[in-house]
Design a protein around this motif. Structure first.
Motif, short mmCIF file in Angstrom:
data_model
loop_
_atom_site.label_atom_id
_atom_site.label_comp_id
_atom_site.label_asym_id
_atom_site.label_seq_id
_atom_site.Cartn_x
_atom_site.Cartn_y
_atom_site.Cartn_z
N TRP A 53 6.27 1.19 -9.86
CA TRP A 53 6.03 -0.20 -10.25
C TRP A 53 7.15 -0.78 -11.11
CZ3 TRP A 53 2.93 -3.04 -7.53
CH2 TRP A 53 1.90 -2.43 -6.84
N ALA A 69 -4.54 -4.41 -14.35
CA ALA A 69 -4.45 -2.96 -14.25
C ALA A 69 -4.49 -2.46 -12.81
CB ALA A 69 -5.59 -2.31 -15.05
N ASP A 70 -4.77 -3.35 -11.85
CA ASP A 70 -4.91 -2.96 -10.45
C ASP A 70 -4.06 -3.85 -9.56
OD1 ASP A 70 -5.71 -1.99 -7.98
OD2 ASP A 70 -7.75 -2.79 -8.12
N GLY A 111 -5.20 -4.00 -5.87
CA GLY A 111 -6.45 -4.74 -5.77
C GLY A 111 -6.25 -6.24 -5.95
N GLU A 138 2.42 5.08 -7.86
CA GLU A 138 2.22 4.73 -9.28
C GLU A 138 3.52 4.75 -10.08
OE1 GLU A 138 -0.23 3.44 -11.20
OE2 GLU A 138 -1.15 3.14 -9.24
N HIS A 151 0.81 -1.22 0.00
CA HIS A 151 0.00 0.00 0.00
C HIS A 151 0.84 1.28 0.00
CE1 HIS A 151 -3.39 -2.70 0.76
NE2 HIS A 151 -4.09 -1.74 0.19
#
Length: 189
Positions: free
Chosen positions: A26, A74-75, A78, A23, A19
């Motif tokens: 990555w 894409a997440d 998540g 962005e 968490h």
């Protein structure tokens, strides 16, 4: 610290670190020289996806290659949240740690598999933290439990491709530093 407590703490440790990924991080490198931050998280998500199947008694052939490649989509955060929640639910199901699981090297006690997964979560939480420039996240109580439980096995695994050779760490160092050194990571470098 018993297995389920250690596993829960390692899962929370990795979760807190995931968490913290911004962005723009990555594609950042990690101490695992072949992996970026995304690759490392992908590895851990893939491992979590396997857990419910293996604890349900499925073999590697039955699970097949469904978790090969990119499982983050894409997440990434998540994907981590969903896979780790399902894995934790499987681990805490009644009798889960009393089972046998089918691993790449044959059948093993679920407790042995659980300790290996706990070690992987903790050590890779540190790798991830290094990759994103975050503080060392592994609690000493968790590290001490892992060193006590898996120390001799980790020494055996060194040089097999699972871990690099140990990095010398002073005996009086905190447990997290001893764990990291044992797994071929330089906690001070």
């Amino acid at each position: 610290m018993n297995l389920l407590d250690a596993h829960g703490e390692a899962l929370r440790t990795f979760d807190r670190t995931v968490h913290q990924v911004r962005e723009d991080q990555w594609d950042a490198p990690t101490p695992c020289t072949e992996w970026t931050v995304r690759d490392l998280v992908n590895h851990l998500v893939s491992e979590q996806l396997w857990v419910p199947h293996l604890l349900a008694g499925r073999t590697l052939d039955e699970v097949g290659d469904r978790y090969d490649g990119d499982v983050l989509g894409a997440d990434p955060v998540g994907a981590w949240e969903k896979s780790s929640a399902a894995a934790r639910e499987a681990w805490t199901a009644p009798g889960a740690t009393d089972r046998l699981v089918h691993l790449s090297y044959g059948e093993a006690d679920a407790t042995d598999y659980g300790w290996q997964m706990t070690l992987d979560l903790a050590v890779h939480a540190w790798d991830l933290a290094r990759g994103i420039g975050a503080a060392q996240p592994v609690p000493d109580e968790l590290a001490e439990a892992l060193v006590s439980k898996l120390g001799p096995q980790v020494e055996f695994w060194q040089g097999t491709g699972l871990f690099a050779e140990a990095v010398p760490v002073p005996g009086g160092a905190p447990a997290a530093e001893r764990l990291l050194g044992l797994t071929g990571r330089d906690p001070r470098g």
